[in-house]
Design a protein around this motif. Structure first.
Motif, PDB file in Angstrom:
ATOM      1  N   TYR A  69       0.836  -1.207   0.000  1.00 29.35           N
ATOM      2  CA  TYR A  69       0.000   0.000   0.000  1.00 29.35           C
ATOM      3  C   TYR A  69       0.870   1.255   0.000  1.00 29.35           C
ATOM      4  O   TYR A  69       0.605   2.205  -0.750  1.00 29.35           O
ATOM      5  N   LEU A  70       1.918   1.256   0.825  1.00 28.41           N
ATOM      6  CA  LEU A  70       2.814   2.420   0.857  1.00 28.41           C
ATOM      7  C   LEU A  70       3.516   2.601  -0.488  1.00 28.41           C
ATOM      8  O   LEU A  70       3.680   3.731  -0.964  1.00 28.41           O
ATOM      9  N   MET A  71       3.921   1.482  -1.108  1.00 28.91           N
ATOM     10  CA  MET A  71       4.563   1.565  -2.427  1.00 28.91           C
ATOM     11  C   MET A  71       3.607   2.150  -3.457  1.00 28.91           C
ATOM     12  O   MET A  71       3.976   3.013  -4.261  1.00 28.91           O
ATOM     13  N   GLY A  72       2.353   1.674  -3.437  1.00 27.36           N
ATOM     14  CA  GLY A  72       1.376   2.167  -4.396  1.00 27.36           C
ATOM     15  C   GLY A  72       1.037   3.620  -4.179  1.00 27.36           C
ATOM     16  O   GLY A  72       0.841   4.384  -5.137  1.00 27.36           O
ATOM     17  N   ALA A  73       0.977   4.041  -2.901  1.00 28.11           N
ATOM     18  CA  ALA A  73       0.671   5.434  -2.608  1.00 28.11           C
ATOM     19  C   ALA A  73       1.787   6.356  -3.086  1.00 28.11           C
ATOM     20  O   ALA A  73       1.528   7.452  -3.598  1.00 28.11           O
ATOM     21  N   ARG A  74       3.021   5.917  -2.923  1.00 27.29           N
ATOM     22  CA  ARG A  74       4.143   6.736  -3.392  1.00 27.29           C
ATOM     23  C   ARG A  74       4.237   6.706  -4.918  1.00 27.29           C
ATOM     24  O   ARG A  74       4.539   7.703  -5.547  1.00 27.29           O
ATOM     25  N   GLY A  75       3.972   5.561  -5.489  1.00 27.40           N
ATOM     26  CA  GLY A  75       3.886   5.454  -6.941  1.00 27.40           C
ATOM     27  C   GLY A  75       5.206   5.211  -7.638  1.00 27.40           C
ATOM     28  O   GLY A  75       6.279   5.227  -7.031  1.00 27.40           O
ATOM     29  N   PHE A  76       5.092   4.983  -8.955  1.00 23.68           N
ATOM     30  CA  PHE A  76       6.251   4.787  -9.817  1.00 23.68           C
ATOM     31  C   PHE A  76       6.468   6.025 -10.677  1.00 23.68           C
ATOM     32  O   PHE A  76       5.515   6.634 -11.157  1.00 23.68           O
ATOM     33  N   LYS A  77       7.707   6.334 -10.890  1.00 23.71           N
ATOM     34  CA  LYS A  77       8.048   7.451 -11.771  1.00 23.71           C
ATOM     35  C   LYS A  77       7.839   7.031 -13.226  1.00 23.71           C
ATOM     36  O   LYS A  77       8.087   5.882 -13.599  1.00 23.71           O
ATOM     37  N   VAL A  78       7.375   7.960 -14.048  1.00 24.77           N
ATOM     38  CA  VAL A  78       7.141   7.679 -15.467  1.00 24.77           C
ATOM     39  C   VAL A  78       8.278   8.279 -16.302  1.00 24.77           C
ATOM     40  O   VAL A  78       8.651   9.437 -16.128  1.00 24.77           O
ATOM     41  N   ASP A  79       8.819   7.467 -17.194  1.00 22.34           N
ATOM     42  CA  ASP A  79       9.842   7.935 -18.132  1.00 22.34           C
ATOM     43  C   ASP A  79       9.129   8.639 -19.284  1.00 22.34           C
ATOM     44  O   ASP A  79       8.623   7.999 -20.208  1.00 22.34           O
ATOM     45  N   ILE A  80       9.084   9.957 -19.232  1.00 23.17           N
ATOM     46  CA  ILE A  80       8.318  10.734 -20.204  1.00 23.17           C
ATOM     47  C   ILE A  80       8.871  10.565 -21.614  1.00 23.17           C
ATOM     48  O   ILE A  80       8.123  10.431 -22.590  1.00 23.17           O
ATOM     49  N   VAL A  81      10.185  10.541 -21.745  1.00 19.02           N
ATOM     50  CA  VAL A  81      10.809  10.396 -23.070  1.00 19.02           C
ATOM     51  C   VAL A  81      10.435   9.058 -23.694  1.00 19.02           C
ATOM     52  O   VAL A  81      10.095   8.978 -24.882  1.00 19.02           O
ATOM     53  N   GLU A  82      10.483   7.990 -22.909  1.00 17.21           N
ATOM     54  CA  GLU A  82      10.143   6.657 -23.413  1.00 17.21           C
ATOM     55  C   GLU A  82       8.669   6.591 -23.799  1.00 17.21           C
ATOM     56  O   GLU A  82       8.306   5.990 -24.818  1.00 17.21           O
ATOM     57  N   LYS A  83       7.803   7.196 -22.991  1.00 17.56           N
ATOM     58  CA  LYS A  83       6.380   7.206 -23.305  1.00 17.56           C
ATOM     59  C   LYS A  83       6.123   7.935 -24.619  1.00 17.56           C
ATOM     60  O   LYS A  83       5.333   7.478 -25.464  1.00 17.56           O
ATOM     61  N   GLU A  84       6.773   9.062 -24.830  1.00 13.82           N
ATOM     62  CA  GLU A  84       6.591   9.815 -26.081  1.00 13.82           C
ATOM     63  C   GLU A  84       7.103   9.014 -27.272  1.00 13.82           C
ATOM     64  O   GLU A  84       6.531   9.075 -28.363  1.00 13.82           O
TER      65      GLU A  84
END
Length: 270
Positions: A69-84
């Motif tokens: 739950y703590l991991m999900g609340a903090r979340g994962f960083k998104v690689d914006i360059v890779e997504k684009e």
């Protein structure tokens, strides 16, 4: 198998059931009981030897659930360059010239939706011409033979033999990225700097899961596209670590076959 056919006996008295149907139902219940009985005896052996009940894992699961739950609340960083980069690839691969055969056959409508009244006859004709079995849905009262399935499993086996099927298969695989995966990395129509995961650890199997919804991506199921996985990255100073047993299911299967029959080609290869 009678496992899939008991609806045929819905209005038939048991004394008139075929012998095989009775045996299947009886063995199903008996085998389940025998498995439970063997598990309980094994459980007692382990408890006597170690003082630990292997079936009582609630406290451990609750601790893991809180951590996730703590991991999900903090979340994962998104690689914006890779997504684009992925979005650019999708734009190129789903361009009109890459789906021209689907449009010509009437399978793909002008609004981008699939016309199954055109797709299914095309599949049936291909199967008849190439002597390929069709995939069908489960039988129902209305469709006792089942309906022709348009699931991707069938296309995965046959798409290389026909250019129209090839375009359809490739498009459907990419469409999942467009309609499901990419939107889960957006927030307010823009790329989110962080995505949050909704974990659920308290499963009867003892496994964890991450729920897929309109707000949360699912990052732990095997069918997540590998191109999307690369968009989730650790923060500075952290790592993402994956631990797994290499080929565990194949190895246990090979050993079981060897134990039962004294030989296993799979075991030899491993």
């Amino acid at each position: 198998s009678w496992r899939l056919r008991y609806r045929e006996l819905e209005s038939v008295q048991i004394k008139q059931w075929p012998k095989e149907a009775i045996e299947y139902a009886t063995n199903d219940a008996r085998d389940t009981y025998l498995i439970r009985d063997a598990q309980e005896r094994r459980r007692e052996e382990i408890f006597e030897r170690t003082g630990t009940d292997p079936f009582k894992t609630q406290s451990f699961q609750v601790a893991v659930d809180f951590s996730l739950y703590l991991m999900g609340a903090r979340g994962f960083k998104v690689d914006i360059v890779e997504k684009e980069r992925i979005e650019k690839m999708l734009s190129e691969e789903l361009a009109p010239e890459k789906t021209n055969l689907l449009v010509a056959q009437g399978i793909l409508r002008n609004d981008g939706s699939v016309d199954k009244k055109k797709l299914i006859p095309y599949i049936e004709n291909f199967a008849a011409t190439h002597n390929v079995p069709l995939s069908r849905t489960e039988p129902t009262v209305r469709f006792p033979q089942g309906q022709v399935s348009t699931g991707l499993d069938w296309f995965e086996e046959n798409w290389t033999a026909d250019p129209v099927l090839e375009q359809y298969y490739k498009r459907q695989v990419l469409q999942k990225l467009v309609t499901t995966e990419i939107p889960h990395m957006n927030w307010m129509q823009k790329t989110a700097p962080v995505v949050h995961i909704s974990y659920d650890v308290l499963k009867a199997t003892g496994r964890t899961s991450s729920r897929l919804s309109d707000k949360y991506p699912s990052i732990q199921t095997q069918n997540v596209d590998p191109r999307v996985r690369s968009c989730f990255i650790p923060r500075e100073g952290f790592l993402l670590c994956s631990v797994d047993y290499s080929g565990m299911e194949l190895r246990t299967l090979a050993q079981k076959v060897y134990s039962l029959f004294g030989e296993s080609v799979l075991r030899d290869k491993i």
